[in-house]
Design an enzyme around this catalytic site. Structure first.
Site, PDB file in Angstrom:
ATOM      1  N   HIS A  88       0.890  -1.164   0.000  1.00 34.69           N
ATOM      2  CA  HIS A  88       0.000   0.000   0.000  1.00 34.69           C
ATOM      3  C   HIS A  88       0.922   1.206   0.000  1.00 34.69           C
ATOM      4  CE1 HIS A  88      -3.974   1.857   1.758  1.00 34.69           C
ATOM      5  NE2 HIS A  88      -3.587   2.416   0.612  1.00 34.69           N
ATOM      6  N   LEU A  89       0.800   2.085  -0.977  1.00 40.02           N
ATOM      7  CA  LEU A  89       1.804   3.104  -1.247  1.00 40.02           C
ATOM      8  C   LEU A  89       2.117   3.968  -0.027  1.00 40.02           C
ATOM      9  CD1 LEU A  89       3.668   4.447  -3.270  1.00 40.02           C
ATOM     10  CD2 LEU A  89       1.736   5.844  -4.043  1.00 40.02           C
ATOM     11  N   HIS A  90       3.419   4.055   0.311  1.00 36.25           N
ATOM     12  CA  HIS A  90       3.844   4.858   1.456  1.00 36.25           C
ATOM     13  C   HIS A  90       5.349   5.123   1.395  1.00 36.25           C
ATOM     14  CE1 HIS A  90       4.678   0.694   2.669  1.00 36.25           C
ATOM     15  NE2 HIS A  90       5.551   1.161   3.553  1.00 36.25           N
ATOM     16  N   LEU A  91       5.751   6.204   2.040  1.00 37.80           N
ATOM     17  CA  LEU A  91       7.150   6.522   2.299  1.00 37.80           C
ATOM     18  C   LEU A  91       7.411   6.386   3.789  1.00 37.80           C
ATOM     19  CD1 LEU A  91       7.598   9.849   0.252  1.00 37.80           C
ATOM     20  CD2 LEU A  91       8.196   7.535  -0.505  1.00 37.80           C
TER      21      LEU A  91
END
Length: 396
Positions: free
Chosen positions: A232-235
């Protein structure tokens, strides 16, 4: 939800940067509005017991040697960190049945971050009331208009902006922190984006480095197969109060016109983009071309963003105010067995080694660390071929 607003004038492009430690009453004056907001809310969440363990002061060793690796003992993270999901491809689709950030507890959210496309004379710091007695910031929960008016921003000097184009980022605690202030930056979780970088998120990651007045604030990304634990897109963002060799490491130009270089003087060869804070949208677009190419080739990769000096051979760097963006293509870790001492992801490739147990922490050397890291790098010939392909891609 509490909101943190910023604009281009909040980016700290030049001037003294702080190299101190955590946000105490005597030290808050050295930090930016962004630092104070993030640190104070993070400390509050720690006091509320929302983390899987109390981080405390991590035992740290600077390993003797050329590269000055920063080894830190973090036993609890090794035990409590969420096990990576079953990943079979860098391109794997989002799976709503797996854990994702739509399932986190609401109290784990620090605030929502939004960029305001305005020009202003006075900083937005006036809206944030710093308390004298404790680490606390009170956030405005009113509309954008009220924040702008409180900062003497008038309709005349605001740039019109379609609200749909404003990227909304959730700042959320990492419940298994690797360092002080460890957070996740998650764009619009309800979009259910897989862990594949977008140009907008890359641009925000660079801007977040410039929003901080703390030289030790770092941001990074693990792709699928590059030890990302959640698709799940994250930095990642965190504070590390130690210098890293890569901040001033020598580089060689590949496409100078695109600020694209190769990190040549380091055990983990990788690619480097550099910026002094100008033309960030174009830079993010070029970085995205590289990461998209890696995804298309199913090549796992890690990114690491940090303050640092201009590329070249900086024996005596004049300034380290800019931001270095490193990209490491690497061997995919699909179904790979975890290492005993440390796993090789974004911070390990940068020279920051969270160690899982006392024995390895006491015994690890620069040579043994390099041996572990290099197991996950691309073979030399494959790396050289990829380098040629990326140069062609950026110069088309």
């Amino acid at each position: 939800m509490e909101e943190f607003f910023y604009c281009d004038e909040d980016l700290i492009l030049t001037g003294p940067l702080w190299e101190g430690w955590k946000c105490s009453e005597d030290e808050k004056k050295h930090l930016s509005r962004f630092d104070i907001a993030l640190q104070s809310r993070w400390v509050e969440k720690m006091k509320l017991g929302l983390f899987r363990y109390n981080l405390g002061n991590l035992k740290t060793r600077i390993l003797p040697g050329v590269f000055q690796f920063v080894a830190q003992l973090n036993i609890e993270r090794g035990l409590e960190r969420r096990k990576p999901q079953d990943i079979q491809s860098v391109q794997q689709s989002f799976d709503p049945q797996q854990f994702n950030f739509n399932k986190i507890k609401p109290e784990e959210i620090l605030f929502q971050i939004r960029k305001q496309f305005v020009h202003k004379k006075q900083g937005l710091n006036a809206e944030f009331q710093i308390q004298e007695s404790e680490l606390e910031i009170r956030y405005p929960t009113k509309s954008v208009t009220s924040i702008q008016s409180s900062s003497n921003i008038t309709e005349k000097n605001c740039v019109a902006m379609n609200k749909d184009k404003t990227l909304r980022i959730l700042a959320v605690i990492n419940v298994s922190p690797l360092e002080f202030g460890h957070v996740l930056f998650i764009p619009e979780p309800t979009l259910c984006l897989p862990q594949i970088l977008t140009a907008d998120l890359i641009e925000f990651g660079i801007e977040s480095i410039f929003l901080s007045a703390h030289r030790g604030f770092r941001v990074g990304f693990n792709s699928l197969g590059g030890f990302a634990s959640v698709n799940h897109l994250h930095l990642h963002g965190f504070y590390l109060n130690h210098k890293l060799f890569i901040e001033t490491a020598c580089t060689e130009p590949l496409c100078p016109g695109k600020s694209f270089h190769i990190l040549s003087d380091f055990p983990a060869p990788g690619f480097l983009f550099y910026t002094d804070g100008k033309d960030l949208e174009e830079l993010a677009h070029n970085i995205h071309k590289v990461t998209n190419y890696l995804v298309a080739q199913n090549i796992a990769h890690n990114l690491f963003l940090t303050r640092g000096c201009q590329p070249g051979n900086p024996v005596y760097p004049v300034s380290e105010d800019g931001t270095r963006i490193f990209i490491w293509p690497r061997q995919s870790g699909f179904g790979a067995k975890e290492e005993t001492a440390f796993n090789v992801a974004l911070c390990e490739l940068a020279g920051h080694l969270p160690i899982k147990n006392w024995e390895d922490f006491n015994n690890i050397t620069e040579a043994s660390a390099v041996t572990i890291i290099q197991k996950y790098l691309l073979p030399k010939e494959e790396f050289l071929q990829l380098t040629s392909e990326l140069v062609n891609l950026l110069t088309e």
